[in-house]
Write a protein that holds these residues in place. Structure first.
Motif, PDB file in Angstrom:
ATOM      1  N   LEU A 169       0.823  -1.203  -0.238  1.00 36.43           N
ATOM      2  CA  LEU A 169       0.021  -0.024  -0.051  1.00 36.43           C
ATOM      3  C   LEU A 169       1.019   1.167  -0.073  1.00 36.43           C
ATOM      4  O   LEU A 169       1.730   1.480   1.028  1.00 36.43           O
ATOM      5  CB  LEU A 169      -0.889  -0.268   1.093  1.00 36.43           C
ATOM      6  N   LEU A 170       0.663   2.004  -0.849  1.00 39.48           N
ATOM      7  CA  LEU A 170       1.773   3.270  -1.252  1.00 39.48           C
ATOM      8  C   LEU A 170       0.803   4.395  -1.349  1.00 39.48           C
ATOM      9  O   LEU A 170      -0.437   4.372  -1.869  1.00 39.48           O
ATOM     10  CB  LEU A 170       2.571   3.132  -2.489  1.00 39.48           C
ATOM     11  N   SER A 171       1.092   5.281  -0.812  1.00 39.55           N
ATOM     12  CA  SER A 171       0.247   6.629  -0.567  1.00 39.55           C
ATOM     13  C   SER A 171       1.274   7.976  -0.957  1.00 39.55           C
ATOM     14  O   SER A 171       2.347   7.774  -1.132  1.00 39.55           O
ATOM     15  CB  SER A 171      -0.373   6.781   0.590  1.00 39.55           C
ATOM     16  N   PHE A 172       0.351   8.997  -0.820  1.00 42.59           N
ATOM     17  CA  PHE A 172       1.218  10.518  -0.778  1.00 42.59           C
ATOM     18  C   PHE A 172       0.417  11.498  -0.228  1.00 42.59           C
ATOM     19  O   PHE A 172      -0.760  11.256   0.397  1.00 42.59           O
ATOM     20  CB  PHE A 172       1.146  10.843  -2.656  1.00 42.59           C
ATOM     21  N   MET A 173       1.106  12.512   0.066  1.00 40.64           N
ATOM     22  CA  MET A 173       0.530  13.468   1.002  1.00 40.64           C
ATOM     23  C   MET A 173      -0.702  14.183   0.104  1.00 40.64           C
ATOM     24  O   MET A 173      -0.496  14.342  -0.931  1.00 40.64           O
ATOM     25  CB  MET A 173       1.639  14.509   1.421  1.00 40.64           C
ATOM     26  N   CYS A 174      -1.611  14.425   0.900  1.00 42.15           N
ATOM     27  CA  CYS A 174      -2.927  15.010   0.165  1.00 42.15           C
ATOM     28  C   CYS A 174      -3.340  16.044   1.028  1.00 42.15           C
ATOM     29  O   CYS A 174      -3.464  16.173   2.181  1.00 42.15           O
ATOM     30  CB  CYS A 174      -3.825  14.226   0.049  1.00 42.15           C
ATOM     31  N   ALA A 175      -3.516  17.443   0.269  1.00 40.22           N
ATOM     32  CA  ALA A 175      -4.106  18.552   0.723  1.00 40.22           C
ATOM     33  C   ALA A 175      -5.529  18.814   0.453  1.00 40.22           C
ATOM     34  O   ALA A 175      -6.080  19.550   0.875  1.00 40.22           O
ATOM     35  CB  ALA A 175      -3.370  19.803   0.225  1.00 40.22           C
ATOM     36  N   GLY A 176      -6.101  17.793  -0.098  1.00 36.62           N
ATOM     37  CA  GLY A 176      -7.597  17.743  -0.263  1.00 36.62           C
ATOM     38  C   GLY A 176      -7.876  17.365  -1.597  1.00 36.62           C
ATOM     39  O   GLY A 176      -7.134  17.614  -2.484  1.00 36.62           O
ATOM     40  N   VAL A 177      -9.142  17.012  -1.815  1.00 37.05           N
ATOM     41  CA  VAL A 177      -9.839  16.903  -3.235  1.00 37.05           C
ATOM     42  C   VAL A 177     -10.762  17.809  -3.539  1.00 37.05           C
ATOM     43  O   VAL A 177     -11.742  18.035  -3.097  1.00 37.05           O
ATOM     44  CB  VAL A 177     -10.522  15.405  -3.093  1.00 37.05           C
ATOM     45  N   PRO A 178     -10.340  18.510  -4.618  1.00 37.22           N
ATOM     46  CA  PRO A 178     -11.005  19.391  -5.337  1.00 37.22           C
ATOM     47  C   PRO A 178     -12.085  18.858  -6.018  1.00 37.22           C
ATOM     48  O   PRO A 178     -12.229  17.689  -6.825  1.00 37.22           O
ATOM     49  CB  PRO A 178      -9.900  20.162  -6.336  1.00 37.22           C
ATOM     50  N   SER A 179     -13.124  19.787  -6.364  1.00 33.38           N
ATOM     51  CA  SER A 179     -14.432  19.447  -6.943  1.00 33.38           C
ATOM     52  C   SER A 179     -13.812  19.381  -8.323  1.00 33.38           C
ATOM     53  O   SER A 179     -13.284  19.851  -8.742  1.00 33.38           O
ATOM     54  CB  SER A 179     -15.554  20.356  -6.793  1.00 33.38           C
ATOM     55  N   GLN A 180     -14.805  18.408  -9.204  1.00 35.24           N
ATOM     56  CA  GLN A 180     -14.695  18.395 -10.644  1.00 35.24           C
ATOM     57  C   GLN A 180     -14.772  19.949 -11.319  1.00 35.24           C
ATOM     58  O   GLN A 180     -14.379  20.216 -12.320  1.00 35.24           O
ATOM     59  CB  GLN A 180     -15.442  17.429 -11.487  1.00 35.24           C
ATOM     60  N   ILE A 181     -15.683  20.488 -10.627  1.00 37.86           N
ATOM     61  CA  ILE A 181     -16.100  21.766 -11.195  1.00 37.86           C
ATOM     62  C   ILE A 181     -14.799  22.808 -11.117  1.00 37.86           C
ATOM     63  O   ILE A 181     -14.619  23.717 -12.065  1.00 37.86           O
ATOM     64  CB  ILE A 181     -17.036  22.457 -10.102  1.00 37.86           C
ATOM     65  N   ALA A 182     -13.905  22.596 -10.128  1.00 34.28           N
ATOM     66  CA  ALA A 182     -12.780  23.320 -10.205  1.00 34.28           C
ATOM     67  C   ALA A 182     -11.902  23.240 -11.584  1.00 34.28           C
ATOM     68  O   ALA A 182     -11.326  24.067 -12.000  1.00 34.28           O
ATOM     69  CB  ALA A 182     -11.704  23.158  -9.036  1.00 34.28           C
ATOM     70  N   THR A 183     -11.709  21.816 -11.934  1.00 35.85           N
ATOM     71  CA  THR A 183     -11.007  21.595 -13.203  1.00 35.85           C
ATOM     72  C   THR A 183     -11.697  22.284 -14.420  1.00 35.85           C
ATOM     73  O   THR A 183     -11.136  23.014 -15.271  1.00 35.85           O
ATOM     74  CB  THR A 183     -10.974  20.160 -13.374  1.00 35.85           C
ATOM     75  N   LYS A 184     -13.111  22.395 -14.432  1.00 39.90           N
ATOM     76  CA  LYS A 184     -13.873  22.674 -15.363  1.00 39.90           C
ATOM     77  C   LYS A 184     -13.499  24.509 -15.522  1.00 39.90           C
ATOM     78  O   LYS A 184     -13.528  25.001 -16.410  1.00 39.90           O
ATOM     79  CB  LYS A 184     -15.487  22.445 -15.222  1.00 39.90           C
ATOM     80  N   LYS A 185     -13.382  25.033 -14.336  1.00 41.64           N
ATOM     81  CA  LYS A 185     -13.405  26.527 -14.233  1.00 41.64           C
ATOM     82  C   LYS A 185     -11.829  26.790 -14.956  1.00 41.64           C
ATOM     83  O   LYS A 185     -11.789  27.630 -15.628  1.00 41.64           O
ATOM     84  CB  LYS A 185     -13.202  27.104 -12.587  1.00 41.64           C
ATOM     85  N   ILE A 186     -10.861  25.851 -14.814  1.00 45.37           N
ATOM     86  CA  ILE A 186      -9.597  26.237 -15.374  1.00 45.37           C
ATOM     87  C   ILE A 186      -9.926  26.108 -16.753  1.00 45.37           C
ATOM     88  O   ILE A 186      -9.339  26.958 -17.621  1.00 45.37           O
ATOM     89  CB  ILE A 186      -8.516  25.207 -14.833  1.00 45.37           C
ATOM     90  N   ILE A 187     -10.530  24.941 -17.270  1.00 41.90           N
ATOM     91  CA  ILE A 187     -10.703  24.694 -18.732  1.00 41.90           C
ATOM     92  C   ILE A 187     -11.193  26.026 -19.175  1.00 41.90           C
ATOM     93  O   ILE A 187     -10.791  26.480 -20.285  1.00 41.90           O
ATOM     94  CB  ILE A 187     -11.364  23.447 -18.831  1.00 41.90           C
ATOM     95  N   GLU A 188     -12.328  26.511 -18.602  1.00 42.39           N
ATOM     96  CA  GLU A 188     -13.132  27.630 -19.311  1.00 42.39           C
ATOM     97  C   GLU A 188     -11.981  28.654 -19.158  1.00 42.39           C
ATOM     98  O   GLU A 188     -12.269  29.640 -20.067  1.00 42.39           O
ATOM     99  CB  GLU A 188     -14.412  27.815 -18.170  1.00 42.39           C
ATOM    100  N   GLN A 189     -11.087  28.966 -18.358  1.00 41.45           N
ATOM    101  CA  GLN A 189     -10.208  30.063 -18.554  1.00 41.45           C
ATOM    102  C   GLN A 189      -9.369  30.268 -19.672  1.00 41.45           C
ATOM    103  O   GLN A 189      -9.052  31.314 -20.070  1.00 41.45           O
ATOM    104  CB  GLN A 189      -9.170  29.991 -17.135  1.00 41.45           C
ATOM    105  N   PHE A 190      -9.272  29.121 -19.804  1.00 41.74           N
ATOM    106  CA  PHE A 190      -8.344  28.908 -21.533  1.00 41.74           C
ATOM    107  C   PHE A 190      -9.226  29.034 -22.688  1.00 41.74           C
ATOM    108  O   PHE A 190      -8.937  29.104 -23.748  1.00 41.74           O
ATOM    109  CB  PHE A 190      -7.546  27.675 -21.211  1.00 41.74           C
TER     110      PHE A 190
END
Length: 396
Positions: A195-216
């Motif tokens: 079992l391998l993991s990584f440090m995580c600061a939290g899971v952003p909503s899919q809406i956040a990715t959509k906002k960046i796509i729209e910025q472009f």
């Protein structure tokens, strides 16, 4: 209805419940806020509800014992740093390629039959989907962080049925979910080897990715590929569209101004952003800037490697001896890690204040090791604790 997971907004979106109880009872899908959540097609009986609460990492998130644990970083035997010896892996990975290199070693040396992890959806490259990698080339093809919802465990029961030796790379909550499930299922406990993991600061909503796509000024349907990081350290958020144009922004711009503004609630009350239940946790071995915070200046990646148990020690040693990872000659202290990862330190130290606010408001909170959270909070500034307590009350 579910055993309080939705009512109290405790779901982390790992997908384990869909796999354990079957799609006829639970299906994972996006909700209106852009997070992956279970939809209960049928009511769970009492026995099933008990099992749900025992395996769900959103609810059951405590260690069986905490003797010898660090109050901030959990159990570990040593904290080192290094990077993937293969320059292509080092470049493609988000933080020196440590996890990709170790997963490649496990597959190349036939230590496991497959590695379960997350990559970009083939149909919708702006979304995540779980992958079953059988070769190091498969792992490399999906290297790099994915700052969006991911149901890593939504098919884990079938994977356990079909493979004899499995490694899993997942978010800290994914790994805790697997630990919970391994206690309940003999086959999973036998077949899941690493079992391998990584440090995580939290899971952003899919809406956040959509906002960046729209910025472009492009549409989701025109996205051919999307990377959140990697191809350097820390690397850029990068989209290639179907007209073969490239759109980029820095990690500091993407995470710092958009993605981290849309984190799911469960992440704001998480006691394990550092993969405490894994065999090995990797993270960014950031260097400090003049203001004392991590520097995001582009460099060759270096992985912070937290070895948590004997199995992790053996894997790192074997991967090093086989020239898959190059280790740097330094053993870090808890204090030094706090300087590299100040967000993780602050979140852990302030968490108890947030949880007390939830508790007195009548909300259900996860099962944590509260003795360790108390030890962490005693090192925090009382004014900051009060601010977190009042902030959570206001949020409620």
């Amino acid at each position: 209805m579910s055993p309080s997971i939705l009512k109290n907004n405790l779901c982390a979106g790992c997908g384990l419940c869909e796999s354990v109880f079957g799609k006829d009872k639970i299906r994972i899908s996006y909700n209106d806020e852009g997070f992956l959540r279970p939809k209960f097609e049928q009511n769970l009986n009492q026995k099933e509800q008990r099992l749900f609460e025992e395996v769900c990492p959103g609810i059951s998130a405590s260690h069986d014992k905490t003797i010898g644990h660090d109050r901030l970083w959990g159990p570990y035997t040593s904290i080192l740093s290094g990077f993937a010896t293969d320059e292509n892996i080092r470049y493609s990975g988000s933080s020196g390629g440590g996890l990709t290199a170790m997963a490649s070693y496990l597959l190349d040396q036939k230590k496991v039959d497959c590695v379960v992890h997350i990559g970009a959806s083939e149909k919708h490259p702006y979304r995540n989907e779980y992958k079953i990698s059988h070769t190091s080339a498969d792992v490399l093809n999906n290297a790099g962080s994915r700052y969006a919802p991911s149901a890593t465990l939504k098919n884990i029961v079938e994977i356990v049925e079909n493979y004899s030796a499995i490694a899993i790379i997942g978010k800290p909550c994914d790994i805790k979910g697997i630990r919970n499930y391994m206690k309940k299922d003999k086959a999973a406990n036998t077949k899941i080897k690493y079992l391998l993991s990584f440090m995580c600061a939290g899971v952003p909503s899919q809406i956040a990715t959509k906002k960046i796509i729209e910025q472009f000024d492009i549409e989701e349907k025109d996205v051919a590929s999307l990377r959140y990081r990697g191809e350097g350290w820390p690397g850029h958020f990068k989209i290639e569209d179907k007209q073969q144009r490239t759109h980029k922004m820095t990690y500091n711009e993407s995470w710092g101004t958009v993605l981290n503004k849309h984190l799911q609630f469960r992440c704001k009350i998480c006691a394990d952003g550092t993969g405490e239940f894994a065999d090995i946790t990797c993270a960014d071995a950031w260097e400090s800037s003049e203001n004392g915070y991590p520097s995001f200046e582009e460099k060759k990646g270096i992985s912070l490697i937290i070895i948590r148990n004997e199995k992790g020690e053996k894997l790192v040693e074997q991967a090093k001896n086989a020239n898959y990872i190059t280790m740097l000659d330094k053993n870090f202290s808890s204090t030094e890690i706090a300087q590299m990862q100040p967000y993780q330190k602050q979140r852990k130290q302030n968490l108890l204040a947030r949880l007390v606010a939830l508790k007195i408001s009548g909300r259900k909170i996860p099962a944590y090791n509260y003795n360790m959270l108390l030890k962490a909070s005693l090192r925090e500034n009382p004014l900051r604790l009060a601010k977190n307590f009042l902030g959570m009350l206001k949020r409620i």
